[in-house]
Design a protein around this motif. Structure first.
Motif, PDB file in Angstrom:
ATOM      1  N   LEU A  91      10.614   0.376   7.553  1.00 40.04           N
ATOM      2  CA  LEU A  91      10.993   0.857   8.886  1.00 40.04           C
ATOM      3  C   LEU A  91       9.775   1.130   9.757  1.00 40.04           C
ATOM      4  CD1 LEU A  91      13.987   3.200   7.980  1.00 40.04           C
ATOM      5  CD2 LEU A  91      14.065   0.953   9.086  1.00 40.04           C
ATOM      6  N   ASP A  92       8.594   1.249   9.142  1.00 43.30           N
ATOM      7  CA  ASP A  92       7.364   1.404   9.919  1.00 43.30           C
ATOM      8  C   ASP A  92       6.786   0.064  10.359  1.00 43.30           C
ATOM      9  OD1 ASP A  92       7.362   4.144   9.828  1.00 43.30           O
ATOM     10  OD2 ASP A  92       6.147   4.265   8.000  1.00 43.30           O
TER      11      ASP A  92
ATOM     12  N   VAL B  70       0.837  -1.202   0.000  1.00 41.77           N
ATOM     13  CA  VAL B  70       0.000   0.000   0.000  1.00 41.77           C
ATOM     14  C   VAL B  70       0.873   1.253   0.000  1.00 41.77           C
ATOM     15  CG1 VAL B  70      -1.626   1.349   1.380  1.00 41.77           C
ATOM     16  CG2 VAL B  70      -1.984  -1.123   1.080  1.00 41.77           C
ATOM     17  N   ALA B  71       1.896   1.274   0.844  1.00 44.53           N
ATOM     18  CA  ALA B  71       2.756   2.456   0.941  1.00 44.53           C
ATOM     19  C   ALA B  71       3.523   2.697  -0.344  1.00 44.53           C
ATOM     20  CB  ALA B  71       3.723   2.287   2.114  1.00 44.53           C
TER      21      ALA B  71
ATOM     22  N   HIS C 143      11.904   3.059  -4.305  1.00 46.36           N
ATOM     23  CA  HIS C 143      12.787   2.355  -3.367  1.00 46.36           C
ATOM     24  C   HIS C 143      12.871   3.111  -2.033  1.00 46.36           C
ATOM     25  CE1 HIS C 143      14.356  -1.124  -5.438  1.00 46.36           C
ATOM     26  NE2 HIS C 143      14.592  -0.418  -6.533  1.00 46.36           N
ATOM     27  N   ARG C 144      12.957   4.424  -2.094  1.00 44.42           N
ATOM     28  CA  ARG C 144      13.016   5.197  -0.849  1.00 44.42           C
ATOM     29  C   ARG C 144      11.699   5.083  -0.077  1.00 44.42           C
ATOM     30  NH1 ARG C 144      16.794  10.479  -1.931  1.00 44.42           N
ATOM     31  NH2 ARG C 144      18.266   9.466  -3.350  1.00 44.42           N
ATOM     32  N   ARG C 145      10.596   5.098  -0.830  1.00 41.91           N
ATOM     33  CA  ARG C 145       9.300   4.933  -0.179  1.00 41.91           C
ATOM     34  C   ARG C 145       9.206   3.542   0.466  1.00 41.91           C
ATOM     35  NH1 ARG C 145       4.068   5.683  -3.913  1.00 41.91           N
ATOM     36  NH2 ARG C 145       4.934   7.776  -4.190  1.00 41.91           N
TER      37      ARG C 145
ATOM     38  N   VAL D 247      -4.713   2.310  -1.739  1.00 44.81           N
ATOM     39  CA  VAL D 247      -5.224   1.695  -0.511  1.00 44.81           C
ATOM     40  C   VAL D 247      -5.839   0.332  -0.796  1.00 44.81           C
ATOM     41  CG1 VAL D 247      -5.620   3.889   0.647  1.00 44.81           C
ATOM     42  CG2 VAL D 247      -7.434   2.913  -0.795  1.00 44.81           C
ATOM     43  N   THR D 248      -6.154   0.072  -2.072  1.00 51.11           N
ATOM     44  CA  THR D 248      -6.767  -1.217  -2.435  1.00 51.11           C
ATOM     45  C   THR D 248      -5.715  -2.251  -2.837  1.00 51.11           C
ATOM     46  OG1 THR D 248      -7.023  -0.472  -4.715  1.00 51.11           O
ATOM     47  CG2 THR D 248      -8.875  -0.086  -3.218  1.00 51.11           C
ATOM     48  N   ALA D 249      -4.454  -1.992  -2.545  1.00 51.18           N
ATOM     49  CA  ALA D 249      -3.381  -2.888  -3.003  1.00 51.18           C
ATOM     50  C   ALA D 249      -3.577  -4.318  -2.512  1.00 51.18           C
ATOM     51  CB  ALA D 249      -2.022  -2.350  -2.548  1.00 51.18           C
ATOM     52  N   ALA D 250      -4.002  -4.497  -1.276  1.00 51.59           N
ATOM     53  CA  ALA D 250      -4.174  -5.851  -0.735  1.00 51.59           C
ATOM     54  C   ALA D 250      -5.226  -6.623  -1.524  1.00 51.59           C
ATOM     55  CB  ALA D 250      -4.557  -5.781   0.740  1.00 51.59           C
TER      56      ALA D 250
END
Length: 841
Positions: free
Chosen positions: A330-331, A266-267, A322-324, A272-275
């Motif tokens: 890390l979250d 998702v991130a 990649h940065r995202r 938000v519908t990625a799952a």
């Protein structure tokens, strides 16, 4: 892609037999054999029709209507009704229209016999035309009038509601995947053993299986991963175009990930519908896998296809993604896996500064998880100009290289001018080298470096700020780290008293030492105490070390538990359990080889020698390793080799071999046994008196046994042997008694032995495999001639004896050495040091 070679397995699988539902929908991506399956079902029906659509029909609903009319005609529908229906098709070709649907349904319902209508490639229809086809099917289908449709994407029908109501059965890609047994059946019998690997690489995707199968027939050793990736273009052309834009965007953006949770998807994708999208694509294509822990993973070929697609549609986005991804990892809950994933993405995204800071903050955690190889790999992937002038990172890089067995890279870094110009950094560099060199190269050098660096290290501990000097990983004070390094080095050198004192002193500061370094200290102390004969304490410290490693989740592979294993092995030797000792040593050596820990491997050989086994664990490493010259190791290994040679009759050679080292208090049994074969008892007794008196229990027992062997009278020998047995009782050191000089057991009267420990030792020696018979001097002469003669007659001529006598000597040698052929006898003689190899082969 054709599946002509797969009909028996794809189309005739019992587990995929056509069900009885009014509608069966086969929904899967390209390459799953839908058409082959549908055609196989069709051949089994008494009355069936087949129609197929392609992209042409997306803009021409009239042709869709004509295909449906042809199917109805083939099934036996009334021609006049079909002609009326065709006449009702809208002229603009946008849809089939309600009138056509109603009239065609009427024609199909009028068929008096049961039938099955097969419709393939429905993904070629426009959404509106697809809905019209769904209305037709929902109007007509029942248990007697069944429909089977095949499509790459979900049709615009309420399939799930129909499935729940029993109207429809849905066959997805998961059910179309080939099982391991089916793959084994497809492969030639001689390649069936590769079925698990083929299953893993292809994921059971029939298209991939087809490619692999015929290529394996040409080359049984081919690289499966590489061959499957040849299907990337097929996926790009046949699978990806069928996906909706939102799904494509999620999949291409998340193709930079390996194994990932939905939250990271998702991130990274921003959807938000990625799952839900991942779940739907998994169901339709089976090229997305959901792992048992809930994470998702792409099949290699799909991941590569998506990555290429990303480069086409968003060529500038990859570094940002990649940065995202790093931020998203890390979250996640804090584990080493999340840290590792975050670092990989920071480096792939060229976020050098963030990557360096993250490694700086988390190096202790990386060390605890025994993954300093990752730390080194990350810094190697970052341009050197970004970090080599950073004292802290440069020192940590050198430390990590030493720990993973790359001393050359570490030494190059430790001599970098940036470090050498700074006195404090140079002192820490010496400590870093000493910390590892005791295990890998030279423990004497480790002691020297610790002594040199100690004053500066103490001042560093007292300073409020370290001025860019990193905290030593796993230890809160530099002086304490130096003490641990010195204690381990003394243990490697056989300085038991100094090592035990130093290591015990370090354990009084447990709160300042990390778990794995505590494990290393406890393990080293276990080894020292076992060598001193304090078996109970040795085993307790070894178990503590292993428990610390287990609690840290690192008991299965961490090299820092090797000293604990050495302690366990030494304890097994002195208590008489040689088999357990050797098994433990093999375990310890397996942990040392990847890091090329030469000194630890040499210590494994030392303890094997204590058990009476001559074995070089160093020789098992490729390329070969050379340990530092460790006197304690040389003394044990040489004493065992010399004893073996003496027991085969080469007493002079054994004594010459002994003279290459000096006697150790724990090797006196071998020395006395060999010397008694060459000198009078009184001479050996006088030599023994000149040696220092040992202070620990193990040494005192060995000394008493040696003195008993050279005692003037049998009564004195029995008295000293009994004293040794009394000392051996605590800890049950029966293995030390069993190692007594052979002459002692010859002197002791079996009928008069009363001490339980001596009785146990004698009983165990009696059940051991008999030692090789001693070779006579003539047999030794014959054995040494064998490499230089080619026949028995030549041997007889060299010995000036008859052929029969030469044969008799040779047969005795073979029997005593346990061999059957001349070459084996020569090799055994070379192994035992009884024969000099022929330099000309």
């Amino acid at each position: 892609m054709t599946f002509a070679r797969l009909p028996r397995v794809v189309a005739e699988r019992d587990r995929l037999a056509l069900g009885d539902a009014p509608l069966t929908a086969v929904v899967a991506a390209a390459g799953f054999g839908k058409t082959t399956l549908v055609e196989g079902w069709r051949r089994r029906q008494a009355r069936a029709a087949y129609g197929t659509f392609d992209a042409f029909y997306r803009t021409n609903a009239r042709d869709v209507g004509l295909v449906l009319a042809d199917c109805a005609r083939e099934l036996g529908a009334a021609e006049d009704v079909l002609v009326d229906a065709i006449g009702l098709l809208p002229p603009d070709g946008d849809r089939l229209g309600a009138e056509f649907v109603f009239r065609t349904a009427e024609a199909l319902r009028g068929i008096g016999e049961p039938f099955v209508c097969f419709l393939d490639d429905l993904q070629g229809l426009s959404a509106e035309t697809g809905r019209d086809v769904g209305r037709l099917i929902s109007t007509v289908a029942d248990p007697q009038r069944r429909f089977v449709v095949a499509t790459r994407i979900d049709p615009p029908w309420p399939l799930q509601r129909w499935r729940v109501a029993g109207f429809a059965e849905v066959v997805t890609a998961d059910r179309l995947r080939l099982t391991g047994d089916e793959i084994a059946e497809l492969l030639p019998p001689e390649l069936a053993s590769r079925a698990p690997a083929v299953s893993r690489v292809t994921g059971g995707w029939p298209a991939a299986m087809e490619v692999v199968r015929w290529r394996l027939a040409a080359d049984p050793d081919l690289d499966l991963e590489k061959e499957v990736l040849d299907l990337v273009d097929y996926v790009i052309e046949e699978v990806l175009p069928e996906l909706p834009e939102a799904e494509t965007r999620v999949l291409t953006r998340t193709s930079i990930l390996q194994h990932f949770p939905a939250s990271v998807a998702v991130a990274v994708s921003g959807e938000v519908t990625a799952a839900r999208i991942l779940h739907d694509v998994q169901r339709r294509t089976s090229m997305v896998t959901q792992l048992p822990d809930g994470r998702y993973s792409y099949q290699a070929v799909l991941r590569e296809a998506l990555h290429r697609k990303l480069s086409q549609v968003e060529p500038e986005a990859e570094e940002h993604l990649h940065r995202r991804a790093a931020e998203a990892w890390l979250d996640e809950p804090d584990t080493f896996s999340t840290l590792s994933n975050a670092m990989d993405h920071l480096i792939a995204g060229r976020a050098w500064t963030e990557a360096i800071e993250l490694t700086r903050q988390r190096v202790g955690e990386i060390d605890r998880h025994a993954r300093l190889d990752r730390f080194v790999g990350w810094l190697d992937a970052i341009p050197g100009r970004q970090w080599r002038d950073d004292l802290e990172m440069a020192l940590l890089y050198c430390y990590a290289n030493l720990r993973i067995g790359r001393p050359a890279q570490a030494l190059e870094g430790l001599h970098d001018p940036t470090i050498e110009r700074n006195a404090r950094a140079a002192a820490v560099a010496k400590l870093i080298y000493a910390w590892t060199t005791g295990w890998v190269t030279d423990p004497r050098e480790a002691l020297r470096l610790c002594d040199e660096a100690e004053p500066v290290l103490i001042s560093l501990d007292e300073a409020a700020q370290h001025e860019g000097i990193p905290q030593f990983p796993g230890v809160s004070r530099f002086e304490l780290a130096a003490g641990i390094a010195a204690g381990r080095a003394n243990a490697m050198l056989g300085r038991w008293d100094e090592a035990a004192e130093g290591l015990r002193r370090m354990l009084r500061h447990r709160a300042e030492v990390g778990a794995m370094d505590q494990a290393g200290v406890c393990g080293s102390l276990s080894y020292v105490l076992a060598m001193q004969g304090d078996v109970a304490a040795a085993r307790a410290y070894a178990e503590e070390a292993l428990q610390l490693a287990r609690d840290a989740g690192l008991a299965n592979h961490h090299v820092r538990i090797v000293p604990a294993l050495l302690g366990q092995a030494a304890s097994s030797v002195v208590t008489g359990d040689r088999d357990a000792a050797l098994a433990t040593l093999r375990d310890a050596a397996s942990r040392c080889r990847p890091l090329r820990a030469a000194n630890l491997l040499a210590s494994c050989g030392q303890i094997a020698a204590m058990a009476g086994v001559s074995h070089s664990f160093l020789a098992e490493v490729d390329p070969p390793l050379t340990a530092a010259t460790l006197p304690i190791v040389e003394q044990f290994v040489t004493a065992t080799a010399a004893r073996d040679r003496s027991r085969l009759g080469d007493h002079a050679g054994a004594e010459r071999l002994l003279q290459t080292t000096s006697p150790h208090e724990l090797t006196l049994a071998a020395w006395v046994e060999i010397l008694l074969c060459r000198a009078e008892r009184r001479s050996v007794a006088r030599w023994l008196l000149r040696l220092p008196v040992p202070t620990d229990r193990h040494g005192r027992i060995v000394r008493l046994l040696a003195e008993a062997s050279v005692a003037a009278s049998a009564a004195d020998a029995s008295r000293r042997a009994t004293e040794a047995a009394d000392l051996a009782t605590e800890g049950s050191l029966v293995g030390v008694l069993m190692n007594a000089p052979a002459q002692l057991w010859e002197r002791l009267d079996p009928e008069r032995i009363t001490h339980p420990m001596l009785l146990e030792a004698a009983a165990r020696l009696g059940t051991r495999t008999a030692l090789p018979e001693t070779l006579t001097s003539r047999e030794l002469e014959v054995l040494r001639l064998l490499p230089y003669v080619g026949s028995t007659s030549e041997l007889a001529s060299r010995l000036f004896v008859s052929v029969n006598t030469a044969n008799w000597h040779r047969s005795n040698i073979y029997r005593k050495l346990g061999v059957r052929r001349r070459r084996a006898a020569i090799e055994r003689g070379i192994e035992l040091g009884l024969v000099t190899p022929d330099p000309h082969g």
